[in-house]
Design a protein around this motif. Structure first.
Motif, PDB file in Angstrom:
ATOM      1  N   MET A 113      14.221   0.869   2.069  1.00 22.86           N
ATOM      2  CA  MET A 113      14.886   1.597   0.974  1.00 22.86           C
ATOM      3  C   MET A 113      15.012   0.697  -0.253  1.00 22.86           C
ATOM      4  O   MET A 113      14.762   1.135  -1.380  1.00 22.86           O
ATOM      5  N   GLN A 114      15.370  -0.556  -0.030  1.00 21.91           N
ATOM      6  CA  GLN A 114      15.522  -1.503  -1.144  1.00 21.91           C
ATOM      7  C   GLN A 114      14.189  -1.745  -1.842  1.00 21.91           C
ATOM      8  O   GLN A 114      14.129  -1.817  -3.070  1.00 21.91           O
ATOM      9  N   ARG A 115      13.122  -1.860  -1.084  1.00 22.81           N
ATOM     10  CA  ARG A 115      11.792  -2.052  -1.687  1.00 22.81           C
ATOM     11  C   ARG A 115      11.425  -0.872  -2.582  1.00 22.81           C
ATOM     12  O   ARG A 115      10.846  -1.049  -3.649  1.00 22.81           O
ATOM     13  N   VAL A 116      11.727   0.337  -2.130  1.00 25.52           N
ATOM     14  CA  VAL A 116      11.429   1.516  -2.949  1.00 25.52           C
ATOM     15  C   VAL A 116      12.312   1.513  -4.194  1.00 25.52           C
ATOM     16  O   VAL A 116      11.833   1.714  -5.312  1.00 25.52           O
ATOM     17  N   ARG A 117      13.593   1.296  -4.010  1.00 29.56           N
ATOM     18  CA  ARG A 117      14.544   1.367  -5.125  1.00 29.56           C
ATOM     19  C   ARG A 117      14.297   0.322  -6.203  1.00 29.56           C
ATOM     20  O   ARG A 117      14.664   0.528  -7.358  1.00 29.56           O
ATOM     21  N   THR A 118      13.696  -0.806  -5.839  1.00 33.96           N
ATOM     22  CA  THR A 118      13.496  -1.879  -6.811  1.00 33.96           C
ATOM     23  C   THR A 118      12.064  -1.988  -7.325  1.00 33.96           C
ATOM     24  O   THR A 118      11.772  -2.855  -8.143  1.00 33.96           O
ATOM     25  N   SER A 119      11.183  -1.116  -6.873  1.00 30.83           N
ATOM     26  CA  SER A 119       9.799  -1.189  -7.337  1.00 30.83           C
ATOM     27  C   SER A 119       9.710  -0.782  -8.812  1.00 30.83           C
ATOM     28  O   SER A 119      10.164   0.300  -9.191  1.00 30.83           O
ATOM     29  N   PRO A 120       9.097  -1.623  -9.631  1.00 30.01           N
ATOM     30  CA  PRO A 120       8.956  -1.273 -11.045  1.00 30.01           C
ATOM     31  C   PRO A 120       7.941  -0.148 -11.283  1.00 30.01           C
ATOM     32  O   PRO A 120       7.911   0.439 -12.357  1.00 30.01           O
ATOM     33  N   PHE A 121       7.136   0.162 -10.283  1.00 36.18           N
ATOM     34  CA  PHE A 121       6.079   1.164 -10.431  1.00 36.18           C
ATOM     35  C   PHE A 121       6.567   2.589 -10.187  1.00 36.18           C
ATOM     36  O   PHE A 121       5.936   3.548 -10.612  1.00 36.18           O
ATOM     37  N   LEU A 122       7.688   2.708  -9.492  1.00 33.26           N
ATOM     38  CA  LEU A 122       8.194   4.027  -9.138  1.00 33.26           C
ATOM     39  C   LEU A 122       9.172   4.531 -10.190  1.00 33.26           C
ATOM     40  O   LEU A 122      10.065   3.803 -10.610  1.00 33.26           O
ATOM     41  N   GLN A 123       9.005   5.767 -10.595  1.00 31.94           N
ATOM     42  CA  GLN A 123       9.859   6.364 -11.623  1.00 31.94           C
ATOM     43  C   GLN A 123      11.120   6.987 -11.048  1.00 31.94           C
ATOM     44  O   GLN A 123      12.128   7.081 -11.735  1.00 31.94           O
ATOM     45  N   HIS A 124      11.061   7.436  -9.812  1.00 31.46           N
ATOM     46  CA  HIS A 124      12.172   8.185  -9.222  1.00 31.46           C
ATOM     47  C   HIS A 124      12.675   7.440  -7.986  1.00 31.46           C
ATOM     48  O   HIS A 124      12.087   7.537  -6.910  1.00 31.46           O
ATOM     49  N   THR A 125      13.759   6.690  -8.170  1.00 32.68           N
ATOM     50  CA  THR A 125      14.295   5.865  -7.089  1.00 32.68           C
ATOM     51  C   THR A 125      15.750   6.201  -6.770  1.00 32.68           C
ATOM     52  O   THR A 125      16.384   5.498  -5.988  1.00 32.68           O
ATOM     53  N   ASP A 126      16.259   7.273  -7.362  1.00 36.53           N
ATOM     54  CA  ASP A 126      17.648   7.662  -7.111  1.00 36.53           C
ATOM     55  C   ASP A 126      17.820   8.421  -5.796  1.00 36.53           C
ATOM     56  O   ASP A 126      18.864   8.332  -5.165  1.00 36.53           O
ATOM     57  N   ASP A 160       0.816  -1.204   0.000  1.00 36.18           N
ATOM     58  CA  ASP A 160       0.000   0.000   0.000  1.00 36.18           C
ATOM     59  C   ASP A 160       0.855   1.263   0.000  1.00 36.18           C
ATOM     60  O   ASP A 160       0.480   2.274  -0.599  1.00 36.18           O
ATOM     61  N   VAL A 161       2.009   1.217   0.640  1.00 33.79           N
ATOM     62  CA  VAL A 161       2.923   2.363   0.590  1.00 33.79           C
ATOM     63  C   VAL A 161       3.442   2.531  -0.844  1.00 33.79           C
ATOM     64  O   VAL A 161       3.506   3.667  -1.345  1.00 33.79           O
ATOM     65  N   ILE A 162       3.794   1.431  -1.497  1.00 32.07           N
ATOM     66  CA  ILE A 162       4.220   1.519  -2.907  1.00 32.07           C
ATOM     67  C   ILE A 162       3.091   2.114  -3.747  1.00 32.07           C
ATOM     68  O   ILE A 162       3.327   2.966  -4.619  1.00 32.07           O
ATOM     69  N   ARG A 163       1.863   1.714  -3.493  1.00 35.38           N
ATOM     70  CA  ARG A 163       0.699   2.274  -4.204  1.00 35.38           C
ATOM     71  C   ARG A 163       0.648   3.791  -4.012  1.00 35.38           C
ATOM     72  O   ARG A 163       0.536   4.549  -4.981  1.00 35.38           O
ATOM     73  N   SER A 164       0.754   4.244  -2.766  1.00 36.51           N
ATOM     74  CA  SER A 164       0.690   5.685  -2.493  1.00 36.51           C
ATOM     75  C   SER A 164       1.874   6.428  -3.099  1.00 36.51           C
ATOM     76  O   SER A 164       1.708   7.516  -3.663  1.00 36.51           O
ATOM     77  N   LEU A 165       3.073   5.853  -2.999  1.00 35.53           N
ATOM     78  CA  LEU A 165       4.250   6.492  -3.603  1.00 35.53           C
ATOM     79  C   LEU A 165       4.125   6.557  -5.120  1.00 35.53           C
ATOM     80  O   LEU A 165       4.533   7.554  -5.735  1.00 35.53           O
ATOM     81  N   THR A 166       3.566   5.532  -5.725  1.00 35.26           N
ATOM     82  CA  THR A 166       3.387   5.520  -7.174  1.00 35.26           C
ATOM     83  C   THR A 166       2.456   6.644  -7.608  1.00 35.26           C
ATOM     84  O   THR A 166       2.743   7.384  -8.557  1.00 35.26           O
ATOM     85  N   ILE A 167       1.362   6.810  -6.900  1.00 33.05           N
ATOM     86  CA  ILE A 167       0.427   7.905  -7.201  1.00 33.05           C
ATOM     87  C   ILE A 167       1.104   9.243  -6.939  1.00 33.05           C
ATOM     88  O   ILE A 167       0.999  10.179  -7.736  1.00 33.05           O
TER      89      ILE A 167
END
Length: 181
Positions: free
Chosen positions: A148-161, A84-91
């Motif tokens: 941090m690793q979950r965010v950096r490797t999510s295919p849904f997120l455009q900005h992981t740097d 759900d956090v990945i969902r919110s970050l993606t939006i």
């Protein structure tokens, strides 16, 4: 500033005697009376999303020097990066322009005192297994690294740097940055 924690001992009856929700609604009435539309867009000015624990001891905006409109704030038990956090970050990123992610766990977190057995106990009590993981952890630093690793490797997120993680000390109010490696 008066907080619930600063209510004098022995006044618990005053809080229990009236509905907490009613108290919140009354506070909103006072807020709304003085409210003026700030004319803001939903896009955060600082283009940052902050993921943090829901712990009531953390005044996140004050701790980070943030003002209304500066960031998106996503809070949950432990501040862990769940689906759900990945969902919110993606939006937040794809629809509302955020480019940075700040992750904040904290010392003395309640998620360090329970285990995944919590799910089993719930299932035994209510007759249905929760569909979600508890995401309990023993080591806040390591869980920040995992988040941090979950965010950096999510295919849904455009900005992981620009993903940084911290542990907030509830006794001093200071952030300690966690090395991702």
């Amino acid at each position: 500033m008066t907080t619930s924690a600063s209510v004098p001992a022995g006044s618990e009856g005053a809080i229990k005697g009236s509905s907490v929700t009613d108290r919140l609604v009354e506070a909103n009435e006072r807020y709304a009376d003085a409210f003026t539309d700030p004319g803001m867009d939903a896009r955060p000015v600082l283009q940052v999303a902050v993921v943090a624990c829901m712990d009531a001891r953390i005044d996140l905006h004050a701790a980070l020097g943030l003002k209304l409109g500066d960031c998106h704030t996503i809070r949950n038990a432990g501040g862990v990066v769940t689906d759900d956090v990945i969902r919110s970050l993606t939006i937040s990123q794809r629809a509302l322009g955020t480019r940075r992610v700040v992750l904040i766990h904290h010392t003395n977190c309640g998620m360090q005192t329970i285990t995944e057995d919590f799910r089993h106990d719930l299932e035994m009590e209510v007759g249905q297994r929760p569909s979600w993981a508890v995401e309990a952890f023993r080591d806040a630093d390591q869980d920040v690294r995992q988040s941090m690793q979950r965010v950096r490797t999510s295919p849904f997120l455009q900005h992981t740097d620009d993903v940084r993680g911290f542990v907030f000390d509830v006794r001093t109010g200071r952030l300690r940055e966690i090395d991702p490696s």
